[in-house]
Scaffold this active site. Sequence first.
Site, PDB file in Angstrom:
ATOM      1  N   ASP A 115       0.827  -1.204   0.000  1.00  0.00           N
ATOM      2  CA  ASP A 115       0.000   0.000   0.000  1.00  0.00           C
ATOM      3  C   ASP A 115       0.869   1.264   0.000  1.00  0.00           C
ATOM      4  O   ASP A 115       1.861   1.344   0.726  1.00  0.00           O
ATOM      5  CB  ASP A 115      -0.888  -0.046   1.253  1.00  0.00           C
ATOM      6  CG  ASP A 115      -1.907   1.073   1.309  1.00  0.00           C
ATOM      7  OD1 ASP A 115      -2.365   1.515   0.236  1.00  0.00           O
ATOM      8  OD2 ASP A 115      -2.261   1.493   2.431  1.00  0.00           O
ATOM      9  N   HIS A 116       0.491   2.246  -0.799  1.00  0.00           N
ATOM     10  CA  HIS A 116       1.205   3.526  -0.879  1.00  0.00           C
ATOM     11  C   HIS A 116       2.710   3.367  -1.093  1.00  0.00           C
ATOM     12  O   HIS A 116       3.519   3.976  -0.368  1.00  0.00           O
ATOM     13  CB  HIS A 116       0.943   4.403   0.363  1.00  0.00           C
ATOM     14  CG  HIS A 116      -0.415   5.037   0.334  1.00  0.00           C
ATOM     15  ND1 HIS A 116      -0.710   6.121  -0.455  1.00  0.00           N
ATOM     16  CD2 HIS A 116      -1.557   4.710   0.973  1.00  0.00           C
ATOM     17  CE1 HIS A 116      -1.993   6.436  -0.291  1.00  0.00           C
ATOM     18  NE2 HIS A 116      -2.522   5.595   0.553  1.00  0.00           N
ATOM     19  N   HIS A 162      -7.493  10.482   4.569  1.00  0.00           N
ATOM     20  CA  HIS A 162      -6.940   9.517   5.515  1.00  0.00           C
ATOM     21  C   HIS A 162      -7.086   9.995   6.958  1.00  0.00           C
ATOM     22  O   HIS A 162      -7.212  11.188   7.210  1.00  0.00           O
ATOM     23  CB  HIS A 162      -5.458   9.278   5.222  1.00  0.00           C
ATOM     24  CG  HIS A 162      -5.211   8.587   3.924  1.00  0.00           C
ATOM     25  ND1 HIS A 162      -4.879   9.261   2.785  1.00  0.00           N
ATOM     26  CD2 HIS A 162      -5.256   7.270   3.596  1.00  0.00           C
ATOM     27  CE1 HIS A 162      -4.715   8.389   1.804  1.00  0.00           C
ATOM     28  NE2 HIS A 162      -4.943   7.181   2.261  1.00  0.00           N
ATOM     29  N   ASP A 203       2.133   5.175  -5.527  1.00  0.00           N
ATOM     30  CA  ASP A 203       1.440   6.433  -5.279  1.00  0.00           C
ATOM     31  C   ASP A 203       2.273   7.607  -5.794  1.00  0.00           C
ATOM     32  O   ASP A 203       3.110   8.153  -5.087  1.00  0.00           O
ATOM     33  CB  ASP A 203       1.151   6.587  -3.778  1.00  0.00           C
ATOM     34  CG  ASP A 203       0.390   7.875  -3.484  1.00  0.00           C
ATOM     35  OD1 ASP A 203       0.105   8.636  -4.433  1.00  0.00           O
ATOM     36  OD2 ASP A 203       0.079   8.124  -2.309  1.00  0.00           O
ATOM     37  N   HIS A 214      -9.742   5.295  -0.698  1.00  0.00           N
ATOM     38  CA  HIS A 214      -8.873   5.427   0.467  1.00  0.00           C
ATOM     39  C   HIS A 214      -9.558   6.365   1.445  1.00  0.00           C
ATOM     40  O   HIS A 214     -10.362   7.197   1.057  1.00  0.00           O
ATOM     41  CB  HIS A 214      -7.517   6.024   0.085  1.00  0.00           C
ATOM     42  CG  HIS A 214      -6.630   5.095  -0.665  1.00  0.00           C
ATOM     43  ND1 HIS A 214      -5.369   4.778  -0.252  1.00  0.00           N
ATOM     44  CD2 HIS A 214      -6.831   4.390  -1.809  1.00  0.00           C
ATOM     45  CE1 HIS A 214      -4.816   3.936  -1.112  1.00  0.00           C
ATOM     46  NE2 HIS A 214      -5.670   3.688  -2.073  1.00  0.00           N
ATOM     47  N   GLY A 215      -9.182   6.251   2.708  1.00  0.00           N
ATOM     48  CA  GLY A 215      -9.697   7.196   3.695  1.00  0.00           C
ATOM     49  C   GLY A 215     -11.181   7.027   3.956  1.00  0.00           C
ATOM     50  O   GLY A 215     -11.877   7.993   4.235  1.00  0.00           O
ATOM     51  N   GLU A 269      -2.635   6.084  -8.094  1.00  0.00           N
ATOM     52  CA  GLU A 269      -3.517   7.116  -7.533  1.00  0.00           C
ATOM     53  C   GLU A 269      -3.469   8.375  -8.378  1.00  0.00           C
ATOM     54  O   GLU A 269      -2.400   8.826  -8.784  1.00  0.00           O
ATOM     55  CB  GLU A 269      -3.128   7.433  -6.079  1.00  0.00           C
ATOM     56  CG  GLU A 269      -4.007   8.524  -5.449  1.00  0.00           C
ATOM     57  CD  GLU A 269      -3.717   8.763  -3.964  1.00  0.00           C
ATOM     58  OE1 GLU A 269      -3.443   7.781  -3.245  1.00  0.00           O
ATOM     59  OE2 GLU A 269      -3.763   9.928  -3.547  1.00  0.00           O
ATOM     60  N   ASN A 275      -9.939   0.668   1.169  1.00  0.00           N
ATOM     61  CA  ASN A 275      -8.842   0.619   2.138  1.00  0.00           C
ATOM     62  C   ASN A 275      -9.383   0.973   3.507  1.00  0.00           C
ATOM     63  O   ASN A 275     -10.106   1.967   3.656  1.00  0.00           O
ATOM     64  CB  ASN A 275      -7.753   1.618   1.747  1.00  0.00           C
ATOM     65  CG  ASN A 275      -6.846   1.073   0.672  1.00  0.00           C
ATOM     66  OD1 ASN A 275      -7.234   0.202  -0.105  1.00  0.00           O
ATOM     67  ND2 ASN A 275      -5.629   1.568   0.633  1.00  0.00           N
TER      68      ASN A 275
END
Length: 289
Positions: A81-82, A185, A103, A213-214, A133, A235
């Site tokens: 992730d990221h 996030h 990302d 996300h977030g 992203e 996520n």
Amino acid sequence: MLVTLKEILETAEGKGQAVGAFNCTGLESLMAVISAAEELNHPVIIQFAEGHGKLIDFDIMAPIMLSFAHKATVPVCVHFDHGESFDSCKKAIDAGFTGVMIDGSSLPYEENIALTAKVVEYAHEKGASVEAELGSMYASEVGAIEPGKNQELSTEDAYTDPDQAKEFTERTGVDALAVSFGTSHGVYLTKPVLDLDRVTLIKEKAGIPLVMHGGSGLTTSEFQTAIRNGIRKVNYYTYMIMEGGKAAADYVKQADDQGIYFFHDIMNAARDAMKKQVMEEIRVFALEK
Ligand SMILES: [Zn+2]
């Protein structure tokens, strides 16, 4: 059973559902997520965020996560992730991860395309899938801003542009796209302003599974509208790990009476609470409640 990000998202696409993607920062969260998915008989994505390397080493978690995925009775994607660079994504792919997120959203558009395309080329060669992203997980007066991202962006700049998403997808060959439509996030301090119609527009133009996300802290109805509009991966970390923390604190409060604290009982209380929370969310993402 270990599967790729592309495979797990294609299944979700066919069912009009989203798959929960839960960050694992230790054995307790990993066990909570896998056992929740197995109990519900639903596929799941377990992920390690590059930024969580400060909590626990990638080299410790990666083989354990892959081992759990192989042994699981449900399809499991092990995702990075990221990812912040080509090299860190390459390391995850070489370790056996079946999905990586690169990302590049804080880079200028053309640089984001070039970096993403480079990761896609390597990943596809090795049989892994890629999430990228486009847009910024905007946080104006709300929760945490993503590290390294511009707090001064206007809403229109921060939200993903549907036409740009189409072009980005075509030029990079990416398998899934994290999009920005008002989530951020961390912990929400005020109610986020969501542009859920934008998800539909991006989905129509880009034509690939979209990622949220977030999402922690959104209502069930907000989650499910986003999923009906095209979100296929959600996520989820903040509220899961806070649930674990709260259970551990409650356990300690109870133990105060006797003054006896067994650390394994604290960890197990946290694990059980996280499992319960993850089961709830998996059912929300599958539109089952
Ligand atoms: Zn994220």
